[in-house]
Design an enzyme around this catalytic site. Structure first.
Site, PDB file in Angstrom:
ATOM      1  N   ARG A 170       0.823  -1.219   0.000  1.00  0.00           N
ATOM      2  CA  ARG A 170       0.000   0.000   0.000  1.00  0.00           C
ATOM      3  C   ARG A 170       0.857   1.269   0.000  1.00  0.00           C
ATOM      4  O   ARG A 170       0.540   2.267   0.642  1.00  0.00           O
ATOM      5  CB  ARG A 170      -0.968   0.007   1.183  1.00  0.00           C
ATOM      6  CG  ARG A 170      -1.898  -1.198   1.200  1.00  0.00           C
ATOM      7  CD  ARG A 170      -2.754  -1.294  -0.075  1.00  0.00           C
ATOM      8  NE  ARG A 170      -3.514  -2.539  -0.087  1.00  0.00           N
ATOM      9  CZ  ARG A 170      -3.151  -3.645  -0.729  1.00  0.00           C
ATOM     10  NH1 ARG A 170      -2.021  -3.682  -1.419  1.00  0.00           N
ATOM     11  NH2 ARG A 170      -3.908  -4.715  -0.707  1.00  0.00           N
ATOM     12  N   SER A 220     -11.460  -1.733   2.240  1.00  0.00           N
ATOM     13  CA  SER A 220     -10.689  -2.154   3.412  1.00  0.00           C
ATOM     14  C   SER A 220     -10.183  -0.919   4.154  1.00  0.00           C
ATOM     15  O   SER A 220      -9.470  -0.096   3.582  1.00  0.00           O
ATOM     16  CB  SER A 220      -9.518  -3.029   2.965  1.00  0.00           C
ATOM     17  OG  SER A 220      -8.779  -3.471   4.069  1.00  0.00           O
ATOM     18  N   GLU A 290      -5.700   2.240   5.943  1.00  0.00           N
ATOM     19  CA  GLU A 290      -5.397   2.081   4.518  1.00  0.00           C
ATOM     20  C   GLU A 290      -6.178   3.113   3.718  1.00  0.00           C
ATOM     21  O   GLU A 290      -5.692   3.654   2.733  1.00  0.00           O
ATOM     22  CB  GLU A 290      -5.778   0.674   4.059  1.00  0.00           C
ATOM     23  CG  GLU A 290      -5.594   0.420   2.577  1.00  0.00           C
ATOM     24  CD  GLU A 290      -5.917  -1.016   2.203  1.00  0.00           C
ATOM     25  OE1 GLU A 290      -6.589  -1.207   1.181  1.00  0.00           O
ATOM     26  OE2 GLU A 290      -5.500  -1.943   2.929  1.00  0.00           O
TER      27      GLU A 290
END
Length: 298
Positions: A170, A220, A290
């Site tokens: 990420r 998410s 995230e």
């Protein structure tokens, strides 16, 4: 800033545009100025103008892994949704920043090119996917990314090769340097279409079984902490189903927060903070978001 409409009469520009229309959570305040360029040249013009006039500039992709605060965003929002061309060059695919990741994976399937199967259900844009090195089910964008054309914050055009596109979980060079993605080149492999389709069907079934696709959400919410799974920690903290305002920790997957009706960005942020605090107190684990959170409080 309202001078942008005079400065760029050929570019679609809206004032005080509600951003809840452009986010998957269906939350967020208004943009002072909302700009929708149709070409790379128009994008470059606006970026250079904002830099020269010290106007704050924010890039908006597909709004999928994003929370925009209820006070909205000052300055200019550059929405690249109109840059959607996807083309093939031998075993490579070139997709523009606003192209949907799902559409790009489908294009690869239609061309019998394998490598983007993991992306068949990720609801982001190409630009956003590169920015955060999006991934799912064991695959990441960086696995197949060959090159990218980007703009710097000053409006300078750059072509980045694979070796310059450092990526991690990420994270990417693009995010680190705040580059604006214009297009991406993916190196794929020829494969029988039915095999690609079978893999996509398998991943789609897994996604539908595990994720709360029936509600608006930002995807998410938390990164995977080392040695743990965020969803499991949240579940073991007794938070599954917990509600603040119109935001709820999903009953289907505790790693998701869904809008069960009338949620605000503040509801989302308060619930995120409560989850982080509870997991920290119970397990001494820090949950890092995230999802990207931008904008101003109301």
């Amino acid at each position: 800033m309202n001078n942008l409409q005079t400065q760029f009469p050929h570019i679609a520009i809206k004032l005080n545009e509600p951003l809840s229309k452009y986010t998957y959570t269906k939350t967020g305040g208004a943009a002072d100025v909302f700009v929708m360029p149709k070409t790379i040249e128009e994008t470059q013009e606006v970026v250079a103008y904002c830099h020269q006039n010290k106007i704050p500039l924010t890039i908006l992709g597909n709004g999928s892994n994003l929370i925009i605060k209820d006070g909205g965003i000052r300055g200019v929002i550059l929405h690249l949704d109109l840059l959607q061309t996807i083309e093939r060059n031998n075993t490579q695919i070139i997709a523009m920043s606003g192209a949907k990741l799902i559409d790009t994976a489908k294009f690869a399937l239609d061309e019998s090119l394998s490598g983007l199967e993991f992306a068949c259900g990720i609801p982001g844009s190409i630009g956003g996917a590169l920015h955060m090195n999006a991934g799912a089910y064991g695959g990441e964008i960086s696995d197949v990314l060959e090159a990218a054309t980007v703009l710097t914050q000053t409006g300078e055009l750059k072509k980045l090769k694979r070796s310059e596109l450092k990526a991690a979980y990420r994270f990417s060079t693009i995010a680190e340097k705040n580059y604006i993605v214009l297009d991406a080149t993916f190196s794929l492999a020829l494969e029988e279409k039915n095999l690609i389709q079978a893999k996509m069907d398998e991943l789609t079934a897994a996604r539908e079984a595990k994720q709360p696709l029936e509600y608006p959400s930002c995807g998410s919410v938390f990164k995977r902490p080392p040695g743990h799974f965020a969803g499991k920690l949240i579940q073991d903290s007794g938070l599954q189903g917990h509600i603040i305002g119109g935001a709820q920790v999903s009953l289907k997957h505790a790693g998701f927060i869904v809008n069960i009706g009338g949620a605000t960005a503040t509801d989302y942020m308060n619930l995120i903070a409560y989850v982080q605090q509870t997991v920290r107190e119970k397990f001494d684990v820090e949950l890092e978001t995230e999802v990207k959170i931008i904008g101003e409080d109301k």
